[in-house]
Design an enzyme around this catalytic site. Structure first.
Site, mmCIF file in Angstrom:
data_model
loop_
_atom_site.group_PDB
_atom_site.id
_atom_site.type_symbol
_atom_site.label_atom_id
_atom_site.label_comp_id
_atom_site.label_asym_id
_atom_site.label_seq_id
_atom_site.Cartn_x
_atom_site.Cartn_y
_atom_site.Cartn_z
ATOM 1 N N ASP A 123 -1.883 6.416 6.542
ATOM 2 C CA ASP A 123 -2.968 5.711 5.771
ATOM 3 C C ASP A 123 -3.355 4.709 6.809
ATOM 4 O OD1 ASP A 123 -4.663 3.660 4.574
ATOM 5 O OD2 ASP A 123 -3.029 3.392 2.810
ATOM 6 N N LYS A 128 -12.923 -1.808 5.829
ATOM 7 C CA LYS A 128 -12.017 -2.694 6.593
ATOM 8 C C LYS A 128 -12.770 -2.534 8.085
ATOM 9 C CE LYS A 128 -9.088 -2.846 3.051
ATOM 10 N NZ LYS A 128 -8.155 -2.016 2.209
ATOM 11 N N TRP A 170 0.977 -1.440 -0.093
ATOM 12 C CA TRP A 170 -0.031 -0.042 -0.082
ATOM 13 C C TRP A 170 0.744 1.230 0.082
ATOM 14 C CZ3 TRP A 170 -4.402 -0.536 -2.142
ATOM 15 C CH2 TRP A 170 -5.080 -1.651 -1.936
HETATM 16 C C1 PLP Z 1 -7.494 -1.534 1.434
HETATM 17 C C2 PLP Z 1 -6.391 -0.426 1.446
HETATM 18 C C3 PLP Z 1 -6.195 0.608 0.606
HETATM 19 C C4 PLP Z 1 -7.101 0.828 -0.633
HETATM 20 O O1 PLP Z 1 -8.463 1.157 -0.453
HETATM 21 P P1 PLP Z 1 -9.608 1.372 -1.578
HETATM 22 O O2 PLP Z 1 -10.589 1.876 -0.286
HETATM 23 O O3 PLP Z 1 -9.541 0.304 -2.392
HETATM 24 O O4 PLP Z 1 -8.984 2.634 -2.290
HETATM 25 C C5 PLP Z 1 -5.284 1.555 0.791
HETATM 26 N N1 PLP Z 1 -4.506 1.342 2.124
HETATM 27 C C6 PLP Z 1 -4.432 0.304 2.725
HETATM 28 C C7 PLP Z 1 -3.705 0.324 4.171
HETATM 29 C C8 PLP Z 1 -5.666 -0.531 2.534
HETATM 30 O O5 PLP Z 1 -5.782 -1.582 3.455
#
Ligand code: PLP
Length: 359
Positions: free
Chosen positions: A171, A195, A102
């Protein structure tokens, strides 16, 4: 009720009580004769939900007044671009930590928009880990330092956030609200909802207001944090049903004792799995132990054949979503806030049984 043990990495399990509540008021929201998703986002019913979701986030994470909380769209992936668009002060470099898939994607996007210094690179190491403070090669005058607090794919989580003179951007898509944070340590936090917060379609952003205010005139209105701050995340039509479910999840979290109670529960759940892994010669944890995630527990079996068999037999016991991400293979058990402890106990029991038969 036929609910299985859902270990999906995302979109992921939601609290059963939340889904039941949404079901109960799906056709007729609070006597309005309409579903919450069929009504104006400027009306009193939706507005109450929107404001409550924001207030609950502020309370759950103790967000100080000089930070704004935004409900946006486009997923965490859009934030990979919006962060550099909004926070890169003209001509300055941004520091990024590469800790895996990521953060690598975030770096790729930031490079399109300007100068990136990769302050530490542990992205391709197996076993996987996060960066240590002493290895960071920080720039002198960085616009910000970006990190990924939990690499969802490898299962490597930051335990102590990096320090620098620049604002820290994180993030937190896969571990927001899973543990206590000091918001004032950060300049900006973002997280896709699917998530740990709710359904896909909402992106949470927490931003220090003075940083949002520094945006360049060349950034389109819709892509400015400042626009959403000034309009209470109602500049355009928000993803109303997603925000409603998020509101229910925050209510559920408060009733469960908030972030402190969740953190204790998450530690207990993860420890059960890591203890099972470490207590066997058969299973091997993927992440470096000091960075093991409480949200995504990753491990390997002696062969890929056995991993396939493990996933298939777990499926027969109503355990789904255990297949590791296609880029790394292995097993990944995602055990977010809403994942019940009984499901972890079921997996631990299955792991012992599988080892006895196949070890
Ligand atoms: C799932 C995830 C993303 C991507 O998220 P989207 O909503 O599909 O854009 C980015 N960073 C992390 C850490 C993730 O787990």
């Amino acid at each position: 009720m036929n609910r299985i043990h859902n270990f999906s990495a995302g979109p992921a399990i939601l609290p059963t009580e939340v889904l039941q509540e949404a079901q109960a008021e799906l056709l007729n929201y609070q006597g309005s004769g309409m579903s919450i998703m069929e009504m104006s986002h400027r009306g009193k019913h939706y507005d109450a939900v929107h404001q409550e979701a924001l207030a609950n986030f502020r309370e759950l994470l103790s967000v100080p007044d000089d930070y704004g909380i935004l409900l946006m769209q486009g997923g965490a992936t859009s934030q990979f671009s919006l962060v550099p668009m909004n926070l890169r002060l003209e001509g300055r470099v941004a520091d990024y930590i590469n800790s895996g898939s990521w953060s690598k994607k975030a770096i790729k996007e930031a490079k399109i928009l300007g100068n990136v210094n990769v302050a530490a690179d542990c992205g391709s190491e197996i076993p996987t880990r996060q960066a240590r403070q002493e290895e960071l090669k920080l720039s002198d005058n960085a616009a910000y330092l970006h990190c990924c607090s939990n690499e969802t794919i490898s299962g490597a989580q930051i335990k102590q956030f990096p320090k620098s003179n620049a604002p820290l951007v994180a993030d937190m898509s896969s571990d927001i609200l899973s543990r206590r944070l000091t918001i004032s340590d950060f300049g900006l936090i973002y997280a896709g909802a699917q998530k740990n917060l709710g359904p896909a379609g909402v992106t949470l952003v927490i931003v220090r207001k003075d940083l949002a205010a520094g945006v360049s005139e060349s950034v389109p209105e819709m892509f400015r944090y400042q626009t959403h701050l000034e309009n209470d995340s109602l500049y355009n039509t928000p993803p109303t049903f997603g925000v409603y479910l998020l509101c229910l999840v925050t209510r559920w979290l408060k009733a469960k004792g908030g972030v402190d109670a969740m953190e204790a529960l998450n530690d207990r759940k993860a420890n059960k799995l890591y203890t099972a892994i470490d207590g066997s010669e058969f299973y091997t944890g993927t992440a470096v132990p000091e960075f093991r995630s409480t949200m995504n527990v990753t491990f390997r079996l002696p062969t890929e054949e056995l991993e396939k068999q493990f996933i298939a037999e777990a499926g027969k016991k109503d355990m789904d979503g255990l297949k590791g991400h296609r880029s790394v293979g292995g097993i990944r058990a995602s055990i977010y806030n809403a994942f019940p402890e009984e499901g972890v106990d079921a997996l631990v029991a299955f792991m012992k049984e599988f080892e006895q038969t196949n070890g």
